[in-house]
Design a protein around this motif. Structure first.
Motif, short mmCIF file in Angstrom:
data_model
loop_
_atom_site.label_atom_id
_atom_site.label_comp_id
_atom_site.label_asym_id
_atom_site.label_seq_id
_atom_site.Cartn_x
_atom_site.Cartn_y
_atom_site.Cartn_z
N ARG A 95 0.83 -1.20 0.00
CA ARG A 95 0.00 0.00 0.00
C ARG A 95 0.87 1.25 0.00
O ARG A 95 1.82 1.38 0.77
CB ARG A 95 -0.92 0.01 1.22
CG ARG A 95 -1.91 1.17 1.25
CD ARG A 95 -2.76 1.14 2.52
NE ARG A 95 -3.78 2.16 2.50
CZ ARG A 95 -3.58 3.44 2.85
NH1 ARG A 95 -2.38 3.82 3.25
NH2 ARG A 95 -4.57 4.31 2.81
N THR A 96 0.55 2.22 -0.87
CA THR A 96 1.27 3.48 -0.93
C THR A 96 0.39 4.68 -0.64
O THR A 96 0.88 5.79 -0.47
CB THR A 96 1.91 3.68 -2.33
OG1 THR A 96 0.88 3.67 -3.32
CG2 THR A 96 2.91 2.57 -2.62
N GLY A 97 -0.92 4.49 -0.60
CA GLY A 97 -1.83 5.59 -0.34
C GLY A 97 -3.26 5.14 -0.47
O GLY A 97 -3.54 3.95 -0.71
N GLY A 98 -4.20 6.07 -0.32
CA GLY A 98 -5.59 5.71 -0.48
C GLY A 98 -6.51 6.80 0.01
O GLY A 98 -6.07 7.82 0.56
N PHE A 99 -7.79 6.60 -0.21
CA PHE A 99 -8.79 7.57 0.25
C PHE A 99 -10.13 6.86 0.38
O PHE A 99 -10.39 5.84 -0.26
CB PHE A 99 -8.91 8.76 -0.71
CG PHE A 99 -9.13 8.37 -2.16
CD1 PHE A 99 -10.41 8.20 -2.67
CD2 PHE A 99 -8.04 8.20 -3.01
CE1 PHE A 99 -10.60 7.86 -4.00
CE2 PHE A 99 -8.23 7.86 -4.34
CZ PHE A 99 -9.52 7.69 -4.83
N GLU A 100 -10.98 7.41 1.24
CA GLU A 100 -12.34 6.90 1.39
C GLU A 100 -13.15 7.31 0.17
O GLU A 100 -13.01 8.43 -0.33
CB GLU A 100 -12.98 7.42 2.66
CG GLU A 100 -12.19 7.08 3.93
CD GLU A 100 -12.05 5.58 4.12
OE1 GLU A 100 -13.03 4.85 3.89
OE2 GLU A 100 -10.96 5.13 4.51
N ALA A 101 -14.02 6.44 -0.30
CA ALA A 101 -14.78 6.73 -1.52
C ALA A 101 -16.13 6.04 -1.45
O ALA A 101 -16.31 4.96 -1.99
CB ALA A 101 -14.01 6.28 -2.76
N SER A 102 -17.09 6.65 -0.78
CA SER A 102 -18.41 6.07 -0.66
C SER A 102 -19.11 6.04 -2.01
O SER A 102 -19.00 6.98 -2.80
CB SER A 102 -19.26 6.87 0.33
OG SER A 102 -20.59 6.40 0.33
N SER A 103 -19.86 4.97 -2.30
CA SER A 103 -20.58 4.87 -3.57
C SER A 103 -21.87 5.67 -3.55
O SER A 103 -22.52 5.81 -4.58
CB SER A 103 -20.88 3.40 -3.90
OG SER A 103 -21.67 2.81 -2.88
N VAL A 104 -22.27 6.21 -2.40
CA VAL A 104 -23.34 7.19 -2.31
C VAL A 104 -22.83 8.32 -1.45
O VAL A 104 -22.49 8.13 -0.29
CB VAL A 104 -24.63 6.60 -1.68
CG1 VAL A 104 -25.70 7.68 -1.59
CG2 VAL A 104 -25.14 5.42 -2.49
N THR A 105 -22.71 9.53 -2.01
CA THR A 105 -22.13 10.64 -1.28
C THR A 105 -23.03 11.07 -0.14
O THR A 105 -24.23 10.85 -0.14
CB THR A 105 -21.89 11.84 -2.21
OG1 THR A 105 -23.12 12.17 -2.86
CG2 THR A 105 -20.85 11.51 -3.26
N ALA A 106 -22.42 11.73 0.82
CA ALA A 106 -23.15 12.13 2.02
C ALA A 106 -24.30 13.07 1.68
O ALA A 106 -25.35 13.03 2.34
CB ALA A 106 -22.19 12.81 3.00
#
Length: 400
Positions: free
Chosen positions: A84-95
């Motif tokens: 792993r070198t990085g990442g981000f949260e990515a919900s399939s339905v935005t808030a």
């Protein structure tokens, strides 16, 4: 009473059935012709954003869109060894509820199923000739008998047959964005759970994502190209060979993905390109969605443009007695919206497929500094603004 009473729609993907719905709402008959033998199921993840969600709500399918969410919650970047070198949260339905991610086949099902009660579908057929007449368009089909319609709508994608028949070759309208992309189903060897994983080298992307909405995982291969080489129009066997040459021994899951590619039942390959035209209509023929204004996968807005365009086109046909005035109003309403969404594609491609090592390092730095995609160089903010760049008219009563 509108001058347009019956419409032929070429293409039963997302744009075609959505238009059929709205034409029926306004009292206009629709016939849809589709080369495939049945509605296409499965497919890759797409997004419905902004104004397109308002259209989905008016169609009565918004709850279905949200219930069909991919449920992917995270994206991770890795190196050639899978570290792993990085990442981000990515919900399939935005808030805020203004974006939803689902599989293309799920959206096709949602917009297509209700229309079968009032729309004629000609599956396993295609348009072979269009002859404009003073009061209609005479259409010749590959299988069905010739018929005359008040209007023909090309909703048949980036490589539209309708566009070729009515406007000529694709090349003058095509903007190549300098890359090729392939997506297909593979076994979930890494054991992904509602996650997307990206491995990049300069000008190359190997990615996989998993959603409970589909078996296995989806693999994505993308690569930059300085010039077009025509591989997107060659047989699938040659496209697979092109990918093998580009990605064999590349690292992470590349070799296992290439092996699974040979057996993938849903192999998809195409150039990353846009369609930009001075006009979308000629006489009684007009274009909708990717056929007229494809923004490319790198914009993330192809499905949304198709959904919104279908709503606007049907509304203008119902509003005007003269088809010429209706089509002019359709273009006037849609062009600023289309331009805003096409213009974000370059930024999206720069994030997904950095072409140089400095650009790749810069993206990695952004990922480490900003946990949310909305902070990445403003791309998500631009995407949100573009997706809201058209305000729908007040809902029209049925038949109006």
């Amino acid at each position: 009473m509108t001058a347009v009473r019956n419409v032929l729609i070429s293409g039963a993907g997302i744009a075609g059935p959505t238009l059929a719905h709205w034409l029926h709402h306004h009292g206009i008959e629709a016939t849809v012709v589709e080369r495939a033998p049945a509605p296409r199921t499965g497919g890759y993840a797409i997004d419905v954003r902004g104004t397109a969600l308002d259209v989905a709500e008016r169609m009565g399918v918004l709850d279905g869109v949200r219930a069909s969410a991919t449920e992917m919650s995270r994206a991770t970047t890795v190196d050639a060894r899978g570290r792993r070198t990085g990442g981000f949260e990515a919900s399939s339905v935005t808030a805020d509820g203004r974006s939803a991610e689902l599989l293309r086949g799920d959206l096709v099902r949602l917009v297509h199923a209700p229309t079968t009660a009032y729309t004629e579908y000609l599956y396993g057929d295609s348009v072979t000739a269009i002859e404009q007449e003073p009061d209609g368009v005479r259409v010749t089909f590959e299988r069905s008998r010739p018929r005359v319609f008040d209007l023909v709508v090309g909703a048949d994608g980036l490589h539209s047959t309708t566009r070729r028949l009515a406007f000529g070759p694709e090349a003058p309208h095509r903007r190549f964005l300098g890359s090729y992309i392939s997506i297909f189903t593979v076994p979930n060897h890494p054991g992904l759970d509602r996650e997307a994983v990206l491995f990049n080298t300069p000008g190359r992307l190997v990615a996989m994502y998993q959603t409970p909405r589909a078996r296995g995982a989806k693999a994505m291969l993308a690569l930059s190209a300085r010039e077009e080489n025509g591989v997107d129009r060659r047989p699938p066997g040659q496209q697979r060979e092109f990918l093998r040459r580009a990605f064999a021994g590349h690292g992470w899951e590349a070799d296992r993905i290439l092996e699974a590619m040979e057996r993938a039942p849903d192999f998809y390959f195409d150039s990353v390109a846009q369609i930009r035209m001075d006009r979308w209509s000629t006489g009684r023929v007009t274009l909708l969605g990717d056929a007229g204004y494809c923004p490319s996968p790198m914009s993330g807005q192809g499905s949304s443009l198709a959904v919104v365009g279908a709503h606007v086109l049907a509304r203008e046909l119902a509003r005007h007695d003269d088809h010429r005035a209706a089509l002019a109003a359709y273009e006037a309403r849609m062009r600023p919206f289309v331009a805003a969404n096409q213009d974000i594609a370059d930024r999206g491609q720069a994030f997904l497929l950095p072409r140089t090592r400095p650009a790749l390092l810069a993206r990695g730095l952004l990922l480490r500094l900003a946990p949310l995609l909305s902070s990445l160089g403003g791309f998500d903010n631009r995407l949100s603004r573009a997706s809201e760049a058209l305000e729908l008219d007040a809902p029209a009563p049925a038949g109006a």
